[in-house]
Design a protein around this motif. Structure first.
Motif, PDB file in Angstrom:
ATOM      1  N   LYS A   1       0.839  -1.198   0.000  1.00  0.00           N
ATOM      2  CA  LYS A   1       0.000   0.000   0.000  1.00  0.00           C
ATOM      3  C   LYS A   1       0.878   1.254   0.000  1.00  0.00           C
ATOM      4  O   LYS A   1       0.667   2.177  -0.792  1.00  0.00           O
TER       5      LYS A   1
ATOM      6  N   GLU B   1       1.559   4.353  -2.868  1.00  0.00           N
ATOM      7  CA  GLU B   1       1.488   5.803  -2.674  1.00  0.00           C
ATOM      8  C   GLU B   1       2.725   6.479  -3.273  1.00  0.00           C
ATOM      9  O   GLU B   1       2.615   7.550  -3.879  1.00  0.00           O
TER      10      GLU B   1
ATOM     11  N   HIS C   1       2.007   6.629  -6.871  1.00  0.00           N
ATOM     12  CA  HIS C   1       1.058   7.701  -7.212  1.00  0.00           C
ATOM     13  C   HIS C   1       1.788   9.042  -7.307  1.00  0.00           C
ATOM     14  O   HIS C   1       1.543   9.825  -8.212  1.00  0.00           O
TER      15      HIS C   1
ATOM     16  N   ASP D   1      -8.315   7.085   2.537  1.00  0.00           N
ATOM     17  CA  ASP D   1      -8.311   6.643   1.136  1.00  0.00           C
ATOM     18  C   ASP D   1      -9.724   6.695   0.568  1.00  0.00           C
ATOM     19  O   ASP D   1      -9.919   6.989  -0.613  1.00  0.00           O
TER      20      ASP D   1
ATOM     21  N   GLU E   1      -6.436   2.544  -5.646  1.00  0.00           N
ATOM     22  CA  GLU E   1      -7.023   3.015  -4.382  1.00  0.00           C
ATOM     23  C   GLU E   1      -8.053   2.047  -3.826  1.00  0.00           C
ATOM     24  O   GLU E   1      -8.265   1.974  -2.619  1.00  0.00           O
TER      25      GLU E   1
ATOM     26  N   HIS F   1      -6.599  -0.111  -1.438  1.00  0.00           N
ATOM     27  CA  HIS F   1      -6.248   0.588  -0.198  1.00  0.00           C
ATOM     28  C   HIS F   1      -7.437   0.664   0.753  1.00  0.00           C
ATOM     29  O   HIS F   1      -7.321   0.436   1.944  1.00  0.00           O
TER      30      HIS F   1
HETATM   31 FE   LIG Z   1      -4.158   5.342  -1.270  1.00  0.00          FE
END
Ligand SMILES: [Fe+2]
Ligand SMILES: [Fe+2]
Lengths: 121, 325
Positions: B82, B86, B89, B140, B169, B172
């Protein structure tokens, strides 16, 4: 107090007033060169552009591309290309560069009117 | 091609270019990197995308602290994946910002100097392991509400990055909710832990949607440009309506005595957000502002030798290739 803030971007609540965006003038920063990344999702498909990344050399660019763009089996093959090596046409789709194909409707099968009773055409 | 492409500096052609830009946005088509665009649109997008990227990067910290203390290998692997997402991202988004003429190293410098910010939600501490679950579920979850409409952003590279991000996501949020469900099926102490964590994160999660619409003067233009798709209050309401039944299923109480279903509106009513607290946190006086930035600076400094070594190695390899026949 809240005037200069809004929920823009994914997690919201960031300032919008007085945030500089232009690169600071000064000595050239030592970031790695930029690479464009292309993935083949599975055999039988073309490589497709998915984004870009920074890496010191081609081999590291491949490793970074694997870590960044294929964490969930998105690819069976990766291409990385130095962004500086790409030559592109003008971004304008109305550019005269594309004019040669604009007025040639006869290149499309639908241009031809045929009787309904002709089979297999 | 440049000979036939009017330059933005040309006063006669700028009007036409602007018309085309407006038409592109009005018809819900995408603006692409080398298209002409108004300077204010470009600057707004760099700010939005850069601060979104910074939020993803800083957002690794609150949960990252629990990686070494996760209670099982399964939970540890999930949390690692996770947090790694990020980071990903952040990198997709820095790449999108660079298509607008920004420079990643420069954006990082602006974050470290405190000139550009990240979302205030990441300035809250995570003293409890239940916070890992609560962040996945609520933080999230709120991010998903904000981000799904951004998949239709008028700026192509941003929209495409958001499509990737939104796919990730969902994992997440689900891992967070599953973690909380597991704790709720445990002991009284574990259930109390979840409730305590939800009590702390509920209001900050609602603040993620930003000030009420009547106090968010920049929103209107961003909506007209298609870089924002729904107002702050619309998204906040959507989030509340989605979350209430999930809280019931989980067996936790959301800490708002005014929260109730309004059959007339077809939505939940909820209490007023403490915007004074919000202002304090965004002004840099939140519980963890200094700590988050200090950690990010340290990570950047500690990574300097890696960046330099890779550059030196690449230069050495290139030099060797140049001399060998
Ligand atoms: Fe996230
Ligand atoms: Fe994210």
């Amino acid at each position: 107090m809240t005037a200069g803030w809004t929920a823009e971007g994914g997690h919201g609540a960031v300032p919008t007033d007085g945030v500089p965006v232009e690169p600071a003038p000064g000595p050239v920063r030592a970031d790695w060169p930029l690479w464009e990344v292309f993935l083949r999702g599975r055999r039988g498909l073309n490589h497709v552009h998915v984004g870009s990344l920074h890496a010191a050399d081609a081999e590291l660019a491949l490793h970074h591309a694997r870590d960044l763009y294929t964490r969930r089996n998105e690819a069976v093959s990766i291409w990385v290309v130095p962004a500086a090596a790409i030559t592109a046409s003008s971004p304008d789709e109305r550019d005269p560069f594309f004019a040669p194909s604009g007025d040639k409707a006869y290149r499309h099968p639908t241009f031809y009117r045929l009787p309904e009773d002709v089979p297999h055409l | 091609m440049t000979a036939v492409t009017p330059t933005p500096a040309d006063p006669v052609e700028t009007g036409t270019l602007r018309d085309r830009f407006e038409e592109t946005v009005a018809r819900d088509r995408r603006v692409e990197p080398r298209d002409w665009m108004p300077e204010e649109y470009r600057r707004t997008l760099i700010r939005q995308v850069a601060q979104h990227a910074h939020s993803e990067i800083i957002g690794m910290q609150p949960e990252g602290a629990w990686i070494t203390r996760a209670p099982s290998l399964r939970r540890k692997s999930i949390l690692l994946a996770k947090v790694q997402d990020e980071a990903g991202h952040g990198l997709y988004l820095y790449a999108a910002a660079e298509t607008l003429g920004a420079d990643r190293a420069d954006l990082t410098a602006k974050l470290l100097a405190g000139q550009q910010k990240y979302s205030s939600i990441f300035n809250y501490p995570t003293p409890s392991y239940a916070d890992v679950g609560t962040i996945g579920w609520l933080v999230d979850g709120a991010a998903i509400c904000n981000q799904v409409p951004l998949c239709r952003s008028s700026y192509g590279p941003y929209a495409r990055a958001m499509v990737r991000i939104c796919k990730e996501e969902s994992f997440h949020q689900r891992q967070g909710y599953e973690l909380l469900l597991t704790l709720m099926a445990g002991t009284d102490a574990q259930r109390a832990m979840v409730q305590e964590s939800v009590d702390r994160f509920w209001w900050p999660a609602l603040m993620m949607f930003g000030p009420p619409d009547d106090r968010s003067p920049n929103s209107a233009r961003s909506m007209a440009w298609g870089v924002k798709r729904h107002t702050n209050d619309e998204l906040r309401q959507r989030f509340v309506d989605m979350t209430v039944p999930q809280a019931e299923r989980l067996g936790v109480t959301l800490p708002d005595p005014e929260l109730r279903w309004n059959a007339e509106r077809g939505h939940h009513d909820f209490g007023a957000v403490d915007w004074a607290e919000f202002a304090e946190v965004v002004a840099g006086r939140g519980p963890c502002n200094a700590e988050r930035l200090a950690r990010r600076r340290a990570a950047h400094d500690e990574g300097a030798w890696v960046r330099e070594a890779a550059t030196a190695y690449a230069a050495g390899q290139a030099a060797a290739a140049a001399v060998s026949p």
